[in-house]
Design an enzyme around this catalytic site. Structure first.
Site, short mmCIF file in Angstrom:
data_model
loop_
_atom_site.label_atom_id
_atom_site.label_comp_id
_atom_site.label_asym_id
_atom_site.label_seq_id
_atom_site.Cartn_x
_atom_site.Cartn_y
_atom_site.Cartn_z
CE LYS A 13 -2.10 0.14 3.93
NZ LYS A 13 -1.79 0.93 4.94
NE ARG A 88 -4.99 0.92 10.83
CZ ARG A 88 -3.76 1.38 10.19
NH1 ARG A 88 -3.72 2.24 9.73
NH2 ARG A 88 -2.85 0.54 10.10
NE ARG A 123 6.52 -4.89 7.11
CZ ARG A 123 5.69 -4.33 7.09
NH1 ARG A 123 5.07 -3.86 5.87
NH2 ARG A 123 4.66 -4.25 8.26
NE ARG A 156 7.47 -1.09 11.14
CZ ARG A 156 6.25 -0.90 10.06
NH1 ARG A 156 7.05 -0.49 8.94
NH2 ARG A 156 5.32 -1.10 10.39
NE ARG A 167 0.39 -3.39 12.43
CZ ARG A 167 1.57 -3.37 11.77
NH1 ARG A 167 2.52 -4.15 11.89
NH2 ARG A 167 1.96 -2.31 10.54
P1 AMP Z 1 0.18 1.74 9.42
O1 AMP Z 1 1.65 2.32 8.95
O2 AMP Z 1 -0.58 2.38 8.55
O3 AMP Z 1 0.31 0.39 9.41
O4 AMP Z 1 -0.11 2.51 10.96
C1 AMP Z 1 0.77 2.12 11.84
C2 AMP Z 1 -0.26 2.30 13.49
O5 AMP Z 1 -0.38 3.65 13.37
C3 AMP Z 1 -1.39 1.36 13.20
O6 AMP Z 1 -0.95 0.08 13.86
C4 AMP Z 1 -2.03 2.34 14.27
O7 AMP Z 1 -1.44 1.96 15.71
C5 AMP Z 1 -1.63 3.72 14.04
N1 AMP Z 1 -2.46 4.28 12.96
C6 AMP Z 1 -2.30 4.48 11.75
N2 AMP Z 1 -3.40 4.91 11.25
C7 AMP Z 1 -4.34 4.91 11.76
C8 AMP Z 1 -5.95 5.31 12.09
N3 AMP Z 1 -6.17 5.59 10.77
N4 AMP Z 1 -6.49 5.25 13.16
C9 AMP Z 1 -5.91 4.92 14.25
N5 AMP Z 1 -4.49 4.50 14.37
C10 AMP Z 1 -3.86 4.42 13.43
#
Ligand code: AMP
Length: 210
Positions: A13, A88, A123, A156, A167
């Site tokens: 993505k 989300r 990763r 990570r 997740r």
């Molecule tokens: P991502 O890089 O999009 O996987 O985001 C990493 C982390 O950031 C997620 O696992 C959440 O803890 C937080 N996060 C990112 N986007 C959101 C969102 N729209 N709402 C709530 N938490 C978010």
């Protein structure tokens, strides 16, 4: 062009969002990147977000929604944007729906669970300069060491098995149902994400220009 890109962790993505940014000259807005930036700068938001991210949970909607509202109001979004990692859940989707920006298309990258787990578990990130690697696709020249700065490559915190499980579960429970929300609006574009990167980009652009 106002876009949203959906896809689970490691679906490609972020990479595809960058390609779209280059192609259409619109900003790539990733809530995950905004949180990680705040964590590395040690801001108040970063302090609050750090543990939530490490556990693989979601940052509260009131905080995330406010960040997005402010970000979308900036000048660089006047010609459009691509949202990555937002919305989300239903609450965030409804909040976005009430902002004065009509979304033109929603891209959904489809990748099988088996392939996702393979990608996530391979990763690595550099402890120093944060460059991302993948032991299958973007291998470091020397095992365990960053090509750019020689830093140590680690997993990570949010890629550790417990966090990944959480997740993926949150995605299925809260994010996946949003696809129906956008399908009903007639703007959902499903794309096969299990192809070489270039083929995925081409399919996305074709779908957007249909
Ligand atoms: P991502 O890089 O999009 O996987 O985001 C990493 C982390 O950031 C997620 O696992 C959440 O803890 C937080 N996060 C990112 N986007 C959101 C969102 N729209 N709402 C709530 N938490 C978010």
């Amino acid at each position: 062009m106002r876009l949203i890109i959906f896809g689970q962790q490691a679906s490609g993505k972020g990479t595809q969002a960058e390609k779209i940014t280059e192609h259409y000259g619109i900003p790539h807005i990733s809530t995950g990147d905004i949180f990680r930036e705040n964590i590395s700068k040690g801001t108040e938001l970063g302090k609050l977000a750090k543990e939530i991210l490490d556990r693989g949970e979601l940052v509260p909607d009131e905080i995330t929604n406010k960040i997005i509202e402010e970000r979308l109001s900036r000048d660089d979004c006047s010609k459009g944007f691509i949202l990555d990692g937002y919305p989300r859940n239903r609450n965030q989707a409804e909040f976005l729906d009430n902002l004065p920006y009509q979304i033109d298309a929603v891209i959904n990258l489809e990748v099988s669970q088996q392939e996702l787990i393979k990608r996530i578990s391979s990763r690595r990130v550099c402890v120093n300069c944060k460059t991302n690697y993948n032991l299958i696709y973007i291998k470091p020249k020397q095992e365990g060491m960053c090509n750019k700065c020689g830093g140590k490559l680690i997993i990570r915190d949010d890629d550790k098995p417990e966090a990944i499980k959480k997740r993926l579960a949150i995605y299925h429970e809260q994010t996946e149902p949003l696809l129906k929300f956008y399908e009903e609006k007639g703007i959902l574009k499903n794309i096969n994400g299990e192809q070489p990167m270039e083929a995925v980009s081409n399919d996305i652009i074709k779908a957007l220009e249909e």
